[in-house]
Design a protein around this motif. Structure first.
Motif, mmCIF file in Angstrom:
data_model
loop_
_atom_site.group_PDB
_atom_site.id
_atom_site.type_symbol
_atom_site.label_atom_id
_atom_site.label_comp_id
_atom_site.label_asym_id
_atom_site.label_seq_id
_atom_site.Cartn_x
_atom_site.Cartn_y
_atom_site.Cartn_z
ATOM 1 N N UNK A 1 43.797 40.731 54.887
ATOM 2 C CA UNK A 1 43.258 40.139 53.654
ATOM 3 C C UNK A 1 44.376 39.778 52.679
ATOM 4 N N UNK A 2 45.353 40.700 52.608
ATOM 5 C CA UNK A 2 46.484 40.533 51.699
ATOM 6 C C UNK A 2 47.265 39.262 52.034
ATOM 7 N N UNK A 3 47.558 39.092 53.349
ATOM 8 C CA UNK A 3 48.305 37.902 53.772
ATOM 9 C C UNK A 3 47.487 36.644 53.504
ATOM 10 N N UNK A 4 46.156 36.717 53.792
ATOM 11 C CA UNK A 4 45.286 35.561 53.568
ATOM 12 C C UNK A 4 45.294 35.150 52.104
ATOM 13 N N UNK A 5 45.212 36.133 51.220
ATOM 14 C CA UNK A 5 45.236 35.839 49.780
ATOM 15 C C UNK A 5 46.560 35.211 49.360
ATOM 16 N N UNK A 6 47.670 35.788 49.906
ATOM 17 C CA UNK A 6 48.987 35.268 49.530
ATOM 18 C C UNK A 6 49.120 33.810 49.932
ATOM 19 N N UNK A 7 48.652 33.495 51.160
ATOM 20 C CA UNK A 7 48.780 32.119 51.650
ATOM 21 C C UNK A 7 48.007 31.162 50.746
ATOM 22 N N UNK A 8 46.850 31.636 50.218
ATOM 23 C CA UNK A 8 46.083 30.781 49.310
ATOM 24 C C UNK A 8 46.644 30.815 47.894
ATOM 25 N N UNK A 9 47.693 31.593 47.695
ATOM 26 C CA UNK A 9 48.289 31.673 46.368
ATOM 27 C C UNK A 9 47.516 32.572 45.415
ATOM 28 N N UNK A 10 46.677 33.432 45.993
ATOM 29 C CA UNK A 10 45.853 34.319 45.162
ATOM 30 C C UNK A 10 46.489 35.701 45.144
ATOM 31 N N UNK A 11 47.008 36.099 43.979
ATOM 32 C CA UNK A 11 47.665 37.403 43.884
ATOM 33 C C UNK A 11 46.686 38.507 43.494
ATOM 34 N N UNK A 12 45.421 38.165 43.219
ATOM 35 C CA UNK A 12 44.427 39.173 42.863
ATOM 36 C C UNK A 12 44.519 39.605 41.405
ATOM 37 N N UNK A 13 43.732 40.666 41.082
ATOM 38 C CA UNK A 13 43.665 41.147 39.707
ATOM 39 C C UNK A 13 44.688 42.254 39.450
ATOM 40 N N UNK A 14 45.165 42.328 38.231
ATOM 41 C CA UNK A 14 45.994 43.454 37.846
ATOM 42 C C UNK A 14 45.098 44.666 37.650
ATOM 43 N N UNK A 15 45.495 45.799 38.253
ATOM 44 C CA UNK A 15 44.683 47.016 38.120
ATOM 45 C C UNK A 15 44.669 47.513 36.686
ATOM 46 N N UNK A 16 45.819 47.435 36.045
ATOM 47 C CA UNK A 16 45.935 48.090 34.741
ATOM 48 C C UNK A 16 45.558 47.155 33.597
ATOM 49 N N UNK A 17 45.724 45.863 33.791
ATOM 50 C CA UNK A 17 45.523 44.954 32.667
ATOM 51 C C UNK A 17 44.200 44.209 32.755
ATOM 52 N N UNK A 18 43.499 44.386 33.882
ATOM 53 C CA UNK A 18 42.165 43.804 34.052
ATOM 54 C C UNK A 18 42.149 42.297 33.856
ATOM 55 N N UNK A 19 43.153 41.635 34.395
ATOM 56 C CA UNK A 19 43.169 40.179 34.407
ATOM 57 C C UNK A 19 44.024 39.728 35.589
ATOM 58 N N UNK A 20 43.983 38.438 35.955
ATOM 59 C CA UNK A 20 44.701 38.018 37.158
ATOM 60 C C UNK A 20 46.197 38.355 37.080
ATOM 61 N N UNK A 21 46.729 38.865 38.205
ATOM 62 C CA UNK A 21 48.158 39.214 38.262
ATOM 63 C C UNK A 21 49.014 37.978 37.954
ATOM 64 N N UNK A 22 48.530 36.825 38.349
ATOM 65 C CA UNK A 22 49.267 35.590 38.125
ATOM 66 C C UNK A 22 49.474 35.328 36.642
ATOM 67 N N UNK A 23 48.473 35.735 35.816
ATOM 68 C CA UNK A 23 48.606 35.568 34.364
ATOM 69 C C UNK A 23 49.783 36.380 33.825
#
Lengths: 329, 322
Positions: B68-90
């Motif tokens: 899943x992790x590799x699939x997300x990376x390939x799509x450019x999706x870094x997921x949510x930040x655990x601590x900041x509750x917003x996208x890691x990309x932000x």
């Protein structure tokens, strides 16, 4: 013939960790207009340092010239010229080519730009004009397709071609004097002959004086008008090329001539000179050649011989030439 | 040239993939639970923790997570930040510009100062100036970077009061006119950029001095002088061009280091860049932010090396053909 270049009592020394190295010691000679003077000697005899001293290309420090040293060009002492004035002599009046063309050319600049920059350093011409002249010079020194080769980098050329570029660069401002420091040593034998022919032809065409430095007496015979033989940092014999070759007055010159292989004289082996060139940190006492000389006398070990006449315009530094009473033992 | 670029791109893709895998493995091998790290100061029930774990996908098996992790990376999706509750990309989007500004300023200081000093020293080796500069550059090089930062803060921030001692902008930033805003940003940039750049300047000066001295010993320098060129032309045209290669290598190596952010300088000056973000994310076991920062860093490293290789080819005609 008047002397264009007069070198007087030139001494060049270097301060090194091993002590003071006197690479050139009290060297004097003249270079007349249109003349070719051959400067010959083994490696380490001081030929190259002498040549570099003329244009002050010796880094100072560690290099230094003796207080008596003078190098007069056109009546001006180059050793005491301010560097601004000296730059106007370098390349324009006295040009130089070196032993290794590969390392003497800048690897990251095109050969054409290296020639045209020499022109622009001395003459107020446009870049375009300088480039056109550089192409003409490449043509002059026998480089095919000069217009295309102009944009070549040195590594794209053979050693012979590179030396032709160096010659073209040296001639770019039509100098009066060309100093050629072993220009063919690093080249193949067949290429050596071509480069020598080119140098001779251009020397006549440009009416230059040439100081030709080599360790190869055989080369000098066909090139030089006069010869100066260097040993241990000083000139031990100098004179017209015929006189020096036919009646060598110094045992070292005789040794050198014996060491040249000849095809017209059958011999089983080439005779060398026993021993090796002393180092400039510790010259032998007296005559510097005495430890290797087959005719060494008592006084040779103690006193350095002065210059004696050995014929017309022919001198040698050897006690054997001393005619005074009771001196020879 | 085209084939060279393609080959390097393929190599780069492999490297980035390996970094992604290594990041995944190392993060999960590291002690500490990502969910508990978010609730350091409060006690929460096991149900809440399980709920978080499910929603972050941490309850599945490692191989499944990895795919899943590799699939997300390939799509450019870094997921949510655990601590900041917003996208890691932000988080990256806010931190990266700060780091880029600081890195460019520091690079400018390092290379401008280092190249000038190195050129002057290399052109006059063993002179009094050379020896003096050697002592100074070695001293600067030996100073710990955080201490240098603190001293700058003390002297130029506290005593002299010339520059602010932390952050990117003043509290009144929004109320300033455009020119004032730029000046405010510049004033905040000076001390961290100097702190980060001076150490680099010392390194560049040391290497460049050696490269210049080596170039000066070459025969073609003698040829250039024999032509009657001025000493300035000999130094700047003939020696410098040949001494550029080590500088380009250093440039390629320092580019990624600076862009991935200097934790120490960013921490000392409260500069909200990639280094500070990484530091905080690691402390909170914020897997997605750490991954995002690492991936950006890895991409910059390979890109920096590629840029250096291309510059190398431009500077040295001999490598261009092979």
């Amino acid at each position: 013939m008047t002397a264009l270049l007069r070198v007087r009592h030139l001494s060049t020394s270097f301060q090194t960790e091993a002590g003071l190295v006197r690479a050139v010691d009290d060297v004097s000679f003249d270079l007349a207009e249109g003349e070719t003077l051959g400067l010959v000697g083994e490696s380490g005899s001081g030929k190259t340092v002498t040549a570099l001293s003329i244009l002050r290309l010796i880094p100072q420090p560690p290099g230094a010239f003796g207080p008596e040293s003078r190098i007069e060009y056109d009546g001006v002492d180059l050793l005491r010229l301010p560097s601004r004035e000296l730059r106007k002599v370098r390349g324009a009046q006295i040009a130089m080519i070196f032993q290794e063309p590969m390392s003497s050319l800048n690897p990251v600049l095109t050969v054409g730009s290296q020639i045209s920059e020499a022109i622009r350093a001395h003459e107020p011409v446009s870049r375009k004009e300088a480039n056109d002249r550089a192409v003409e010079l490449l043509d002059l020194v026998g480089i095919p397709e000069p217009g295309r080769r102009f944009r070549d980098y040195p590594h794209q050329m053979s050693g012979g071609m590179q030396q032709r570029v160096m010659i073209g660069m040296a001639l770019s401002c039509r100098p009066k004097i060309l100093i050629a420091d072993e220009p063919t040593t690093a080249l193949d034998v067949t290429i050596q002959a071509q480069i020598l022919d080119l140098l001779l032809e251009l020397k006549e065409r440009f009416a230059m004086s040439v100081l030709f430095i080599t360790h190869d007496l055989g080369v000098l015979a066909g090139v030089a008008d006069r010869v100066a033989v260097m040993y241990g940092g000083s000139i031990v014999e100098q004179g017209p090329v015929r006189a020096v070759f036919e009646q060598p007055a110094h045992p070292y010159t005789r040794g050198l001539l014996h060491a040249v292989p000849r095809v017209d004289r059958p011999s089983d082996r080439i005779e060398g000179i026993p021993g090796s060139v002393p180092t400039a940190t510790a010259w032998p006492s007296g005559c510097r050649f005495h430890p290797r000389c087959s005719e060494c006398m008592k006084r040779c070990e103690v006193d350095a011989p002065p210059s004696y006449s050995a014929g017309t315009d022919h001198t040698a530094r050897c006690w054997l030439l001393d005619q005074s009473e009771g001196q020879r033992q | 040239m085209g084939r060279f670029v393609l080959r390097r791109l393929a190599q780069s893709a492999v490297i980035v993939f390996l970094v992604a895998t290594l990041t995944f493995v190392l993060l999960r091998m590291a002690p500490g639970d990502p969910v508990r790290a978010q609730f350091r100061d409060v006690t929460v029930s096991q149900e809440v923790i399980d709920e978080y774990r499910r929603s972050w996908g941490l309850d599945r098996s490692m191989p499944v997570q990895y795919v899943q992790y590799l699939g997300n990376l390939i799509r450019g999706d870094f997921g949510q930040s655990f601590s900041l509750h917003r996208p890691a990309w932000d988080v990256i989007r806010e931190a990266l510009p700060n780091t880029v500004v600081l890195a460019l300023a520091a690079l400018g200081i390092s290379f401008a100062t280092g190249m000038v000093l190195g050129t002057a020293q290399g052109a006059n080796p063993n002179s009094r100036m050379d020896h003096t500069l050697t002592v100074i550059t070695l001293a600067v090089f030996s100073i710990p970077i955080f201490w240098l930062g603190l001293m700058f803060m003390l002297v130029f921030g506290q005593w002299m009061g010339w520059f602010p001692i932390g952050g990117e902008v003043s509290p009144v930033y929004r109320g300033l006119p455009l020119v004032g805003q730029l000046a405010d940003r510049f004033r905040h940039l000076v001390l961290p950029a100097l702190t980060l750049g001076l150490g680099g300047a010392a390194v560049v000066a040391r290497f460049h001095r050696a490269a210049m001295a080596e170039a000066f010993a070459e025969n073609f320098i003698r040829t250039a002088r024999a032509k009657g060129l001025s000493e300035q032309t000999v130094v700047l045209k003939h020696a410098l061009r040949n001494a550029l290669l080590p500088a380009i290598t250093m440039f390629g190596l320092s580019l990624p280091v600076l862009f991935s952010g200097s934790v120490l300088v960013e921490y000392v000056f409260a500069w909200h860049g990639m280094g500070l973000a990484a530091f905080e994310a690691v402390g909170r076991r914020d897997y997605n932010v750490v991954t995002a920062i690492t991936m950006i860093g890895a991409t910059l490293v390979v890109a920096g090396n590629m840029v250096a290789d291309l510059l190398y080819r431009l500077a040295d005609p001999r490598t261009a053909e092979s």
